[in-house]
Scaffold this motif. Sequence first.
Motif, PDB file in Angstrom:
ATOM      1  N   HIS A  72      82.843  47.428 -12.544  1.00  0.00           N
ATOM      2  CA  HIS A  72      82.491  46.600 -11.388  1.00  0.00           C
ATOM      3  C   HIS A  72      82.579  45.128 -11.733  1.00  0.00           C
ATOM      4  CE1 HIS A  72      78.398  45.378 -12.741  1.00  0.00           C
ATOM      5  NE2 HIS A  72      78.478  46.510 -13.410  1.00  0.00           N
ATOM      6  N   GLU A  73      82.662  44.324 -10.671  1.00  0.00           N
ATOM      7  CA  GLU A  73      82.674  42.877 -10.798  1.00  0.00           C
ATOM      8  C   GLU A  73      82.002  42.304  -9.561  1.00  0.00           C
ATOM      9  OE1 GLU A  73      86.694  41.364 -10.751  1.00  0.00           O
ATOM     10  OE2 GLU A  73      87.308  42.930  -9.373  1.00  0.00           O
ATOM     11  N   GLU A  74      81.667  41.042  -9.601  1.00  0.00           N
ATOM     12  CA  GLU A  74      81.118  40.391  -8.417  1.00  0.00           C
ATOM     13  C   GLU A  74      82.263  39.757  -7.640  1.00  0.00           C
ATOM     14  OE1 GLU A  74      78.008  36.903  -7.097  1.00  0.00           O
ATOM     15  OE2 GLU A  74      77.626  37.963  -8.993  1.00  0.00           O
ATOM     16  N   VAL A  75      82.302  40.029  -6.337  1.00  0.00           N
ATOM     17  CA  VAL A  75      83.321  39.466  -5.457  1.00  0.00           C
ATOM     18  C   VAL A  75      82.620  38.964  -4.201  1.00  0.00           C
ATOM     19  CG1 VAL A  75      85.387  39.942  -4.075  1.00  0.00           C
ATOM     20  CG2 VAL A  75      85.143  40.981  -6.340  1.00  0.00           C
ATOM     21  N   GLU A  82      85.377  48.253  -8.935  1.00  0.00           N
ATOM     22  CA  GLU A  82      86.787  48.162  -9.306  1.00  0.00           C
ATOM     23  C   GLU A  82      87.365  49.555  -9.521  1.00  0.00           C
ATOM     24  OE1 GLU A  82      90.503  47.013 -10.274  1.00  0.00           O
ATOM     25  OE2 GLU A  82      88.969  45.753  -9.378  1.00  0.00           O
ATOM     26  N   GLN A  83      86.593  50.429 -10.137  1.00  0.00           N
ATOM     27  CA  GLN A  83      87.052  51.787 -10.399  1.00  0.00           C
ATOM     28  C   GLN A  83      85.846  52.682 -10.625  1.00  0.00           C
ATOM     29  OE1 GLN A  83      90.299  52.802 -10.391  1.00  0.00           O
ATOM     30  NE2 GLN A  83      89.510  54.876 -10.561  1.00  0.00           N
ATOM     31  N   VAL A  84      85.907  53.877 -10.093  1.00  0.00           N
ATOM     32  CA  VAL A  84      84.955  54.928 -10.435  1.00  0.00           C
ATOM     33  C   VAL A  84      85.767  56.208 -10.564  1.00  0.00           C
ATOM     34  CG1 VAL A  84      84.261  55.386  -8.034  1.00  0.00           C
ATOM     35  CG2 VAL A  84      82.751  56.045  -9.897  1.00  0.00           C
ATOM     36  N   SER A  85      85.652  56.863 -11.705  1.00  0.00           N
ATOM     37  CA  SER A  85      86.421  58.083 -11.970  1.00  0.00           C
ATOM     38  C   SER A  85      85.536  59.105 -12.665  1.00  0.00           C
ATOM     39  CB  SER A  85      87.625  57.787 -12.862  1.00  0.00           C
ATOM     40  OG  SER A  85      88.562  57.005 -12.170  1.00  0.00           O
ATOM     41  N   VAL A  86      85.742  60.348 -12.288  1.00  0.00           N
ATOM     42  CA  VAL A  86      85.003  61.470 -12.871  1.00  0.00           C
ATOM     43  C   VAL A  86      86.028  62.448 -13.431  1.00  0.00           C
ATOM     44  CG1 VAL A  86      83.397  63.363 -12.405  1.00  0.00           C
ATOM     45  CG2 VAL A  86      83.151  61.178 -11.181  1.00  0.00           C
ATOM     46  N   HIS A  87      85.811  62.905 -14.646  1.00  0.00           N
ATOM     47  CA  HIS A  87      86.703  63.918 -15.223  1.00  0.00           C
ATOM     48  C   HIS A  87      86.619  65.178 -14.367  1.00  0.00           C
ATOM     49  CE1 HIS A  87      88.595  66.697 -17.964  1.00  0.00           C
ATOM     50  NE2 HIS A  87      89.021  65.641 -18.660  1.00  0.00           N
ATOM     51  N   PRO A  88      87.741  65.803 -14.052  1.00  0.00           N
ATOM     52  CA  PRO A  88      87.725  66.996 -13.200  1.00  0.00           C
ATOM     53  C   PRO A  88      86.794  68.100 -13.710  1.00  0.00           C
ATOM     54  CG  PRO A  88      89.973  66.267 -13.541  1.00  0.00           C
ATOM     55  CD  PRO A  88      89.114  65.423 -14.425  1.00  0.00           C
ATOM     56  N   ARG A 108      71.157  44.981  -5.937  1.00  0.00           N
ATOM     57  CA  ARG A 108      70.020  44.577  -5.106  1.00  0.00           C
ATOM     58  C   ARG A 108      69.056  43.729  -5.917  1.00  0.00           C
ATOM     59  NH1 ARG A 108      68.638  49.345  -4.019  1.00  0.00           N
ATOM     60  NH2 ARG A 108      69.986  49.654  -2.234  1.00  0.00           N
ATOM     61  N   ALA A 109      68.744  44.177  -7.126  1.00  0.00           N
ATOM     62  CA  ALA A 109      67.822  43.424  -7.989  1.00  0.00           C
ATOM     63  C   ALA A 109      68.398  42.067  -8.363  1.00  0.00           C
ATOM     64  CB  ALA A 109      67.506  44.235  -9.246  1.00  0.00           C
ATOM     65  N   GLY A 110      69.711  41.968  -8.421  1.00  0.00           N
ATOM     66  CA  GLY A 110      70.366  40.716  -8.769  1.00  0.00           C
ATOM     67  C   GLY A 110      70.632  39.813  -7.577  1.00  0.00           C
ATOM     68  N   GLY A 111      70.157  40.203  -6.400  1.00  0.00           N
ATOM     69  CA  GLY A 111      70.298  39.364  -5.224  1.00  0.00           C
ATOM     70  C   GLY A 111      71.633  39.474  -4.510  1.00  0.00           C
ATOM     71  N   LEU A 112      72.421  40.489  -4.839  1.00  0.00           N
ATOM     72  CA  LEU A 112      73.696  40.666  -4.150  1.00  0.00           C
ATOM     73  C   LEU A 112      73.455  41.388  -2.823  1.00  0.00           C
ATOM     74  CD1 LEU A 112      76.020  41.582  -7.143  1.00  0.00           C
ATOM     75  CD2 LEU A 112      75.599  39.341  -6.104  1.00  0.00           C
ATOM     76  N   SER A 113      74.335  41.152  -1.866  1.00  0.00           N
ATOM     77  CA  SER A 113      74.113  41.631  -0.505  1.00  0.00           C
ATOM     78  C   SER A 113      74.698  43.005  -0.211  1.00  0.00           C
ATOM     79  CB  SER A 113      74.713  40.621   0.483  1.00  0.00           C
ATOM     80  OG  SER A 113      76.117  40.500   0.258  1.00  0.00           O
ATOM     81  N   ALA A 114      75.673  43.435  -1.000  1.00  0.00           N
ATOM     82  CA  ALA A 114      76.391  44.657  -0.641  1.00  0.00           C
ATOM     83  C   ALA A 114      77.176  45.195  -1.827  1.00  0.00           C
ATOM     84  CB  ALA A 114      77.362  44.352   0.514  1.00  0.00           C
ATOM     85  N   LEU A 115      77.702  46.400  -1.636  1.00  0.00           N
ATOM     86  CA  LEU A 115      78.713  46.976  -2.510  1.00  0.00           C
ATOM     87  C   LEU A 115      80.018  46.961  -1.721  1.00  0.00           C
ATOM     88  CD1 LEU A 115      76.964  50.230  -3.829  1.00  0.00           C
ATOM     89  CD2 LEU A 115      76.977  47.959  -4.869  1.00  0.00           C
ATOM     90  N   THR A 116      81.125  46.703  -2.397  1.00  0.00           N
ATOM     91  CA  THR A 116      82.432  46.775  -1.758  1.00  0.00           C
ATOM     92  C   THR A 116      83.384  47.554  -2.650  1.00  0.00           C
ATOM     93  OG1 THR A 116      83.186  44.669  -2.702  1.00  0.00           O
ATOM     94  CG2 THR A 116      82.152  44.585  -0.513  1.00  0.00           C
ATOM     95  N   LEU A 117      84.474  48.000  -2.060  1.00  0.00           N
ATOM     96  CA  LEU A 117      85.531  48.687  -2.800  1.00  0.00           C
ATOM     97  C   LEU A 117      86.768  48.745  -1.924  1.00  0.00           C
ATOM     98  CD1 LEU A 117      85.751  51.769  -1.447  1.00  0.00           C
ATOM     99  CD2 LEU A 117      83.672  52.084  -2.753  1.00  0.00           C
ATOM    100  N   THR A 118      87.886  49.079  -2.526  1.00  0.00           N
ATOM    101  CA  THR A 118      89.103  49.391  -1.789  1.00  0.00           C
ATOM    102  C   THR A 118      89.499  50.807  -2.168  1.00  0.00           C
ATOM    103  OG1 THR A 118      90.593  48.528  -3.490  1.00  0.00           O
ATOM    104  CG2 THR A 118      89.851  46.966  -1.796  1.00  0.00           C
ATOM    105  N   THR A 119      90.095  51.528  -1.217  1.00  0.00           N
ATOM    106  CA  THR A 119      90.382  52.929  -1.482  1.00  0.00           C
ATOM    107  C   THR A 119      91.422  53.471  -0.506  1.00  0.00           C
ATOM    108  OG1 THR A 119      89.288  55.041  -1.956  1.00  0.00           O
ATOM    109  CG2 THR A 119      88.550  53.864   0.010  1.00  0.00           C
ATOM    110  N   ARG A 149      92.325  38.878  -1.638  1.00  0.00           N
ATOM    111  CA  ARG A 149      93.049  38.709  -2.898  1.00  0.00           C
ATOM    112  C   ARG A 149      93.283  40.071  -3.564  1.00  0.00           C
ATOM    113  NH1 ARG A 149      91.013  39.079  -7.556  1.00  0.00           N
ATOM    114  NH2 ARG A 149      88.895  38.609  -6.900  1.00  0.00           N
ATOM    115  N   ILE A 150      92.262  40.889  -3.616  1.00  0.00           N
ATOM    116  CA  ILE A 150      92.380  42.225  -4.221  1.00  0.00           C
ATOM    117  C   ILE A 150      93.423  43.056  -3.469  1.00  0.00           C
ATOM    118  CG2 ILE A 150      91.156  44.421  -4.567  1.00  0.00           C
ATOM    119  CD1 ILE A 150      88.632  42.621  -5.160  1.00  0.00           C
ATOM    120  N   ARG A 151      93.368  43.031  -2.145  1.00  0.00           N
ATOM    121  CA  ARG A 151      94.346  43.792  -1.356  1.00  0.00           C
ATOM    122  C   ARG A 151      95.756  43.265  -1.574  1.00  0.00           C
ATOM    123  NH1 ARG A 151      95.551  47.404  -0.217  1.00  0.00           N
ATOM    124  NH2 ARG A 151      96.124  47.363   1.959  1.00  0.00           N
ATOM    125  N   GLY A 152      95.886  41.957  -1.765  1.00  0.00           N
ATOM    126  CA  GLY A 152      97.202  41.390  -2.047  1.00  0.00           C
ATOM    127  C   GLY A 152      97.771  41.926  -3.342  1.00  0.00           C
TER     128      GLY A 152
END
Length: 171
Positions: A72-75, A82-88, A108-119, A149-152
Motif C-alpha cells: 500500500h501507499e498513500e494517494v 497497490e496489490q493484494v494477493s493470496v496464494h491459491p 483510520r488511526a493515521g487520519g486517512l479518509s478512505a481506502l482506494t484501489l484499481t481493479t 496518474r495510476i490509471r494512466g
Amino acid sequence: MREAEAAELPRLQEIERAAGEAFRGLGMGWVADDEPPALTVLEGFRGEGRAWVAVEPAAGGGDGPPLAYLLHEEVDGAAHIEQVSVHPAAARRGLGRELIERLAGRARAGGLSALTLTTFTEVPWNAPYYARLGFRALGEGELTEGLRRIRGVEREIGLDRWPRVCMRREL
C-alpha cells in the motif's frame, strides 16, 4: 498479519505468480504471464513499512511462510492498495480481507479518509469481491489526481485490454 521481512520478498513474488494463474482461465493470459514486482520494488514497500503478510504459525513455533501479502501507499489522503494477493492454496480463508481490514484500521488511526484501489471490473475476485468489502466504483469525475496518474500508468502498460475501475471505501 505483520510487516514483511526482507528474506520473504522472493516468496511474495511466488505468491503473485501463483495467484496470477487464475487469470489464464478467463482468457487473460497476459495478466497471468506478467512478472511480479521486482525485489527492489518490494524492498521499497517493505523498507517503508508498506508491505504486509499473512502467515500461519509454524509447527515448531514462530511463523510459517507468507500465504498472502498486501502493498500500500498513500494517494491523495487515502490508503491506496497497490496489490493484494493470496496464494491459491490459501484462498477462501479470508486472508485478503484480513489484510485489507488491517490497512483500514491503520489508515483510520493515521487520519486517512478512505481506502482506494484499481481493479478489473469483470473478474469475480476483483471488483465484485471488493464491493462485498464495502468499496464502491468511482465515476470519472470522482477520480483524484493520484488515481488518474495510476490509471494512466495502467493504460500505458496495457491493463485496459480488460475493463478496469477505481474503487473507494470510506473510513
